[in-house]
Motif scaffolding. Structure first.
Motif, PDB file in Angstrom:
ATOM      1  N   LEU A 160       1.067  -1.027  -0.331  1.00 54.18           N
ATOM      2  CA  LEU A 160      -0.127  -0.227   0.157  1.00 54.18           C
ATOM      3  C   LEU A 160       0.540   1.219  -0.171  1.00 54.18           C
ATOM      4  O   LEU A 160       2.096   1.146   0.628  1.00 54.18           O
ATOM      5  CB  LEU A 160      -1.162   0.002   0.977  1.00 54.18           C
ATOM      6  N   LEU A 161       0.749   1.965  -0.948  1.00 55.25           N
ATOM      7  CA  LEU A 161       0.908   3.432  -1.063  1.00 55.25           C
ATOM      8  C   LEU A 161       0.405   4.167  -0.494  1.00 55.25           C
ATOM      9  O   LEU A 161      -0.573   5.050  -0.345  1.00 55.25           O
ATOM     10  CB  LEU A 161       1.083   3.646  -2.404  1.00 55.25           C
ATOM     11  N   SER A 194       5.274   4.832   2.753  1.00 57.09           N
ATOM     12  CA  SER A 194       4.062   6.419   3.400  1.00 57.09           C
ATOM     13  C   SER A 194       5.327   7.294   2.904  1.00 57.09           C
ATOM     14  O   SER A 194       6.266   7.683   3.752  1.00 57.09           O
ATOM     15  CB  SER A 194       4.110   6.076   4.796  1.00 57.09           C
ATOM     16  N   ASP A 195       4.306   8.128   1.909  1.00 57.06           N
ATOM     17  CA  ASP A 195       4.809   8.841   1.487  1.00 57.06           C
ATOM     18  C   ASP A 195       5.013  10.532   2.699  1.00 57.06           C
ATOM     19  O   ASP A 195       2.833  10.987   2.762  1.00 57.06           O
ATOM     20  CB  ASP A 195       4.129   9.686   0.199  1.00 57.06           C
ATOM     21  N   PRO A 210       3.969   9.382  12.510  1.00 54.14           N
ATOM     22  CA  PRO A 210       4.009   9.082  11.456  1.00 54.14           C
ATOM     23  C   PRO A 210       4.256   7.576  11.737  1.00 54.14           C
ATOM     24  O   PRO A 210       4.008   6.850  12.833  1.00 54.14           O
ATOM     25  CB  PRO A 210       6.268   9.744  12.058  1.00 54.14           C
ATOM     26  N   PHE A 211       4.353   6.902  10.633  1.00 52.07           N
ATOM     27  CA  PHE A 211       3.418   5.232  10.609  1.00 52.07           C
ATOM     28  C   PHE A 211       4.159   4.657  10.743  1.00 52.07           C
ATOM     29  O   PHE A 211       4.032   3.967  11.528  1.00 52.07           O
ATOM     30  CB  PHE A 211       3.671   5.361   8.771  1.00 52.07           C
ATOM     31  N   TYR A 223       7.772   1.360   5.633  1.00 49.74           N
ATOM     32  CA  TYR A 223       9.139   2.471   5.024  1.00 49.74           C
ATOM     33  C   TYR A 223       8.574   3.982   4.737  1.00 49.74           C
ATOM     34  O   TYR A 223       7.428   4.099   5.062  1.00 49.74           O
ATOM     35  CB  TYR A 223       9.311   2.062   3.985  1.00 49.74           C
ATOM     36  N   ALA A 224       9.058   4.689   5.633  1.00 51.44           N
ATOM     37  CA  ALA A 224       8.682   5.754   5.452  1.00 51.44           C
ATOM     38  C   ALA A 224      10.342   6.934   3.895  1.00 51.44           C
ATOM     39  O   ALA A 224      10.827   7.096   3.731  1.00 51.44           O
ATOM     40  CB  ALA A 224       8.895   7.048   6.758  1.00 51.44           C
ATOM     41  N   VAL A 225       9.506   8.014   3.153  1.00 50.78           N
ATOM     42  CA  VAL A 225      10.318   8.596   2.719  1.00 50.78           C
ATOM     43  C   VAL A 225       9.467  10.269   3.042  1.00 50.78           C
ATOM     44  O   VAL A 225       8.260  10.616   3.189  1.00 50.78           O
ATOM     45  CB  VAL A 225       9.735   7.811   0.765  1.00 50.78           C
ATOM     46  N   VAL A 226      10.519  10.836   3.483  1.00 47.03           N
ATOM     47  CA  VAL A 226      10.120  12.186   4.087  1.00 47.03           C
ATOM     48  C   VAL A 226      11.196  13.604   2.979  1.00 47.03           C
ATOM     49  O   VAL A 226      12.280  12.561   2.324  1.00 47.03           O
ATOM     50  CB  VAL A 226      10.794  12.311   5.328  1.00 47.03           C
TER      51      VAL A 226
END
Length: 385
Positions: A160-161, A194-195, A210-211, A223-226
């Motif tokens: 899931l995005l 997680s964007d 934050p996820f 995964y988080a992308v920040v």
């Protein structure tokens, strides 16, 4: 202290997409660029780099991860491990590189529409197939459709995005819904990417979770992308961080080709490090005050001039999701608004079928420009106009 937008004549000197896509008689409120001066700490960092010619390749060791870890602790009460982060050019690139390694060609990846239009392309670029599970509209807010997500995972979706805060609605997903999402994904051996690019722009009074900070399950499969690019208007400088919180996920990110990290912009790294430093906190607080005023102003203007428009003030960011169905301007009202009112808004249908009759408006600008834009649009609704 509030952060004031630059005057229109100065903004028109800019050469970025927002100010070059359309003729000078158009007010551009479409792409997610803001009209504010840079935070002073960022200006100082970039000026120093130019002065000493610090324009080479980004180093293998930089202060960026530590700066973000400090920012996350101050702003979110989260203490991510800087050793479990890796930089890349932008959030989109980070998403693609992770999806390529957690899915196989043809696997299905869930997106929660209406959603940031490049999500559709990013999933396909990674070799996967988009599965749409729309947000649930409760009548007062949007939320994740956890039942729909569970069904999608049960029938084979592999990832899931997530968009948190959500673009275009400005929704900040609750800790409870994120915790449930993580448990569902873990139970099905799936991944959540997680964007969190809009996270620095959550308004006071709204809690951003934050996820990777929600639960052990989230840390195991997430995964988080920040990036600092949306809050601090640094998109053109190319810098983002891929963040992990378990040995397994960190190992995957460490295993990415070195070129993924080398695509980080040197100026982007320097600017983001300054953005995430304590020196930029007062500027960010001032920006949030300005955006709070602007989101309220937009609501007042719509109520006064376009009362049939449906708008919910976003929890985060500077993007307004507006339903113009009752105006009867068709499924893509942005086209008429651009043609006749000379205001450029983002096309609602680009965000998914749920975006029919909607527009996305960027209010990260001055009150004068917001007022002028709504005045122009409202004139279209006058009989005979």
């Amino acid at each position: 202290m509030k952060v004031e937008a630059l005057p229109l004549e100065q903004l028109r000197e800019r050469t970025s997409e927002k100010w070059r896509e359309y003729p000078a008689d158009v007010l551009p409120l479409f792409v997610a660029e803001t009209d504010f001066p840079l935070a002073p700490a960022i200006t100082e960092a970039l000026e120093r780099a130019v002065r000493i010619g610090d324009t080479g390749y980004v180093a293998s060791r930089t202060p960026l991860a530590e700066a973000f870890a400090g920012f996350a602790e101050r702003r979110y009460g989260w203490s991510p491990d800087s050793a479990r982060m890796r930089s890349t050019a932008d959030v989109s690139m980070g998403i693609v590189e992770i999806l390529r390694r957690v899915t196989r060609p043809g696997d299905r990846v869930i997106v929660t529409t209406p959603v940031y239009p490049p999500f559709f392309d990013l999933v396909e670029e990674a070799g996967a197939v988009v599965e749409r599970v729309p947000l649930r509209d409760t009548g007062s807010e949007w939320e994740l459709d956890l039942d729909g997500i569970r069904t999608a995972f049960e029938t084979g979706a592999r990832a899931l995005l997530l968009c948190n805060p959500h673009n275009p609605t400005g929704t900040v997903h609750s800790a409870a819904s994120l915790e449930s999402l993580a448990e569902i994904a873990l139970a099905h051996g799936a991944t959540v990417v997680s964007d969190e690019i809009h996270a620095p722009l959550v308004q006071p009074g709204t809690v951003f979770t934050p996820f990777l900070n929600v639960s052990d399950a989230a840390r195991a499969i997430g995964y988080a992308v920040v990036s600092a690019s949306k809050a601090f208007n640094l998109a053109g400088l190319k810098c983002a961080l891929m963040v992990t919180a378990s040995d397994q996920t960190a190992r995957l990110v460490r295993g990415l080709p070195v070129e993924v990290e080398w695509r980080t912009g040197q100026f982007g790294m320097l600017a983001a490090t300054a953005a995430f430093s304590e020196r930029s906190d007062p500027w960010l607080d001032g920006l949030l005050t300005t955006l709070d005023d602007n989101r309220r102003l937009l609501g007042d203007l719509l109520a006064a001039h376009l009362p049939t428009a449906r708008y919910r003030s976003p929890d985060a960011g500077y993007l307004a999701w507006i339903d113009l169905t009752d105006l009867g301007w068709g499924t893509n009202p942005s086209k008429r608004i651009l043609r006749e009112a000379k205001v450029a808004l983002h096309f609602g249908p680009a965000f998914g079928v749920e975006g029919a009759c909607h527009v996305r408006l960027n209010f990260g600008t001055s009150p004068e420009i917001i007022t002028a834009a709504i005045t122009r649009i409202a004139a279209l609704d006058v009989p005979g106009a």
